[in-house]
Design an enzyme around this catalytic site. Structure first.
Site, PDB file in Angstrom:
ATOM      1  N   GLU A   1       1.058  -1.603  -0.451  1.00 49.36           N
ATOM      2  CA  GLU A   1      -0.013  -0.155  -0.022  1.00 49.36           C
ATOM      3  C   GLU A   1       0.457   0.721   0.123  1.00 49.36           C
ATOM      4  O   GLU A   1       0.806   2.319   1.002  1.00 49.36           O
ATOM      5  CB  GLU A   1      -1.504  -0.111   1.113  1.00 49.36           C
ATOM      6  CG  GLU A   1      -2.294  -0.887   1.120  1.00 49.36           C
ATOM      7  CD  GLU A   1      -3.254  -1.018   1.780  1.00 49.36           C
ATOM      8  OE1 GLU A   1      -3.498  -0.071   3.117  1.00 49.36           O
ATOM      9  OE2 GLU A   1      -3.997  -2.149   1.768  1.00 49.36           O
TER      10      GLU A   1
ATOM     11  N   GLU B   1      -5.169  -8.216  -0.681  1.00 51.00           N
ATOM     12  CA  GLU B   1      -6.183  -8.456   0.623  1.00 51.00           C
ATOM     13  C   GLU B   1      -7.544  -7.950   0.338  1.00 51.00           C
ATOM     14  O   GLU B   1      -7.754  -6.833  -0.394  1.00 51.00           O
ATOM     15  CB  GLU B   1      -5.858  -6.451   1.769  1.00 51.00           C
ATOM     16  CG  GLU B   1      -4.750  -7.051   2.142  1.00 51.00           C
ATOM     17  CD  GLU B   1      -3.849  -6.185   2.787  1.00 51.00           C
ATOM     18  OE1 GLU B   1      -4.907  -5.141   3.374  1.00 51.00           O
ATOM     19  OE2 GLU B   1      -2.173  -5.714   2.489  1.00 51.00           O
TER      20      GLU B   1
HETATM   21  O1  AHR Z   1      -5.439  -6.304   7.099  1.00 50.70           O
HETATM   22  C1  AHR Z   1      -5.154  -4.988   7.403  1.00 50.70           C
HETATM   23  C2  AHR Z   1      -4.292  -3.685   7.084  1.00 50.70           C
HETATM   24  O2  AHR Z   1      -5.130  -3.306   5.916  1.00 50.70           O
HETATM   25  C3  AHR Z   1      -3.017  -4.102   6.505  1.00 50.70           C
HETATM   26  O3  AHR Z   1      -1.570  -4.085   7.654  1.00 50.70           O
HETATM   27  C4  AHR Z   1      -2.906  -3.128   5.474  1.00 50.70           C
HETATM   28  O4  AHR Z   1      -1.575  -3.141   4.161  1.00 50.70           O
HETATM   29  C5  AHR Z   1      -4.453  -2.937   4.870  1.00 50.70           C
HETATM   30  O5  AHR Z   1      -4.576  -1.492   5.456  1.00 50.70           O
END
Ligand code: AHR
Length: 500
Positions: free
Chosen positions: A172, A291
């Protein structure tokens, strides 16, 4: 509501890459400590890994697990997490304002993932570190060259390299919350140079370039275009992240959110292909949705917790307790992924244990399955094979912020080896049951092996350590006649129809 589906084994989208059933373990909250690792717990094995958790993870058949973060990776000093435990020093993790003891590190995770039957998707720190550290870590993990870091691994008792194939170039990096957040131009250059160097060291690896943190990011999709301009020739995937929530308490609109997901996947694919054309490249880039999940239940209390009580070890963070309706959305997301099996090759349910997770633990007790465990389990178990282009004609509705939302979303996956085909379907109408018909004439002689469904009248019902209020039931009230399968799908339901 009603829907008619036609499937044929020759109408192929693509082979499903099993890595779409990946997941994620971050050093965050109780994912590692008191999650997968808890020496002293009554179920702990010789390495301190909780056996009750391992059993539930193994049942999910997770082929790949992302590690060690997440936002944590931008504070990851991997050298602190290897070697003699007695010499490991604690560190402050700035991402989650937590104290990282480093008692559990890379070597422990490699051991644990082997026991879980999963490969590792490793992330390098491109937030507060850079090329050198990424290379050192790669040498430590994958090489057998009798050089500094490969020898360091051996001195830690690990003679054979871990051979980690998939690597994320940071996490990210477009997000202002990221330690070492970068502009697209800064990240693009750094990621390209890191990728070039890493592949020079080990050309068997695959690399993931960081895409946008979610579809609402102000820099989306220019971030993808600008960074791929630099990284395209050196990487194999671009990442997508997105979490969904129902803070507005509007179930109908919540279930329509896979339309946004669809748009996200479509735009990223188009951007990859635009850069491909621009570069006159022969290479096609694929997508890693590394994610995804529902995440909103715990966000308010978490920011309070991190502000008021920082630097604890393994605090209760991101412990969303999932409801029935969350499980339905997870099912819809999985169907959407399978519909894009031609370009979406990896995905990680974020996360796996305690932190926005299908599996929860009690520090002084057992482990239990959240509602979202089930759609993920079904897809991972029965969604392997070839995703079929399913022609589905469904009635539609509008929701508060979405138009023309299909009542029924579905996909079929054909497993030629096993001689089985599985239809996954969600009736997302909140108002009506749906008459569902599937033309399966092409699967001559097949019978219904099983029809599993998640159904509930209470959208907010949850599971807990004391019992499962959300779990699949076996349905027998269907018909398979003259090559047509017919059943009534309950409103707001997840349906798995297995033929073979
Ligand atoms: O999964 C939780 C968080 O969400 C992770 O650390 C991050 O990459 C995202 O913002």
């Amino acid at each position: 509501a009603k829907a008619k589906m036609i499937i044929d084994k020759d109408f192929k989208i693509a082979e499903v890459d099993k890595r779409v059933y990946g997941s994620f373990i971050e050093h965050l909250g109780r994912a590692v400590y008191n999650g997968i690792y808890q020496p002293g717990h009554s179920t702990a094995d010789e390495d301190g890994f909780r056996r009750d958790v391992l059993e539930l993870v193994k049942e999910l058949e997770v082929p790949i697990i992302r590690y060690p973060g997440g936002n944590f990776v931008s504070n990851f000093y991997w050298e602190d997490s290897v070697g003699s435990k007695a010499e490991r020093k604690p560190r402050l993790d700035l991402a989650w304002r937590t104290l990282e003891t480093n008692e559990f590190g890379l070597g422990e995770f490699a051991k644990w993932s082997e026991k879980a039957g999963s490969d590792i998707m490793m992330a390098v720190n491109l937030g507060t570190r850079g090329i050198t550290d990424a290379l050192n870590l790669l040498e430590y993990c994958n090489l057998d060259t009798n050089t500094y870091y490969s020898d360091l691994r051996k001195s830690h008792g690990v003679t054979k390299p871990y051979n980690i194939k998939t690597w994320c170039l940071g996490n990210e990096m477009d997000g202002p919350w990221q330690m070492g957040h970068k502009t697209a131009a800064e990240y693009g250059r750094l990621a390209a140079e890191t990728a070039k160097a890493m592949k020079t060291m080990d050309d068997s690896i695959e690399l993931v370039s960081c895409g946008s943190s979610n579809i609402e990011m102000p820099t989306f999709p220019e971030w993808e275009a600008a960074t791929l301009e630099e990284t395209y020739e050196y990487v194999d995937y671009i990442s997508l992240h997105n979490y969904y929530g129902n803070a507005e308490n509007d179930t109908e609109d919540f279930f329509a959110k896979t339309q946004d997901l669809e748009r996200f996947i479509h735009t990223v694919t188009a951007t990859c292909d635009y850069i491909k054309a621009k570069k006159r490249s022969k290479k096609t880039l694929n997508l890693s949705f590394d994610e995804w999940n529902v995440w909103f239940h715990s966000t308010e209390s978490d920011s309070e917790e991190m502000k008021e009580r920082p630097w604890q070890i393994a605090p209760h963070l991101l412990e969303d307790i999932y409801s029935f309706e969350d499980a339905i959305l997870v099912g819809l997301i999985l169907i959407t992924f399978l519909q894009h099996a031609d370009r979406l090759k990896m995905a990680c349910l974020a996360q796996l244990v305690n932190v926005i997770a299908p599996i929860m633990t009690e520090n002084d007790g057992g482990a239990w399955k959240q509602s979202i465990y089930y759609p993920f389990l079904h897809a991972s178990k029965y969604g392997r094979g070839t995703a079929l282009h399913s022609i589905v004609n469904s009635t539609k509705h509008d929701s508060k912020t979405h138009e023309d939302v299909t009542d029924v979303e579905s996909i079929a996956v054909y497993n030629e080896e096993k001689g089985e085909v599985t239809i996954f379907a969600v009736n997302r109408s909140v108002k009506e049951d749906a008459l569902f018909e599937a033309d399966v004439k092409c699967f001559e002689g097949y019978r219904v092996l099983e029809y599993l469904a998640l159904e509930n009248d209470d959208m907010k019902v949850t599971n807990s350590i004391t019992g499962e209020k959300v779990s699949p039931k076996n349905r027998t009230d269907y018909e398979l006649k003259d090559g047509t399968f017919t059943a009534t799908m309950k409103k707001c339901s997840w349906n798995v129809i297995r033929l073979g």
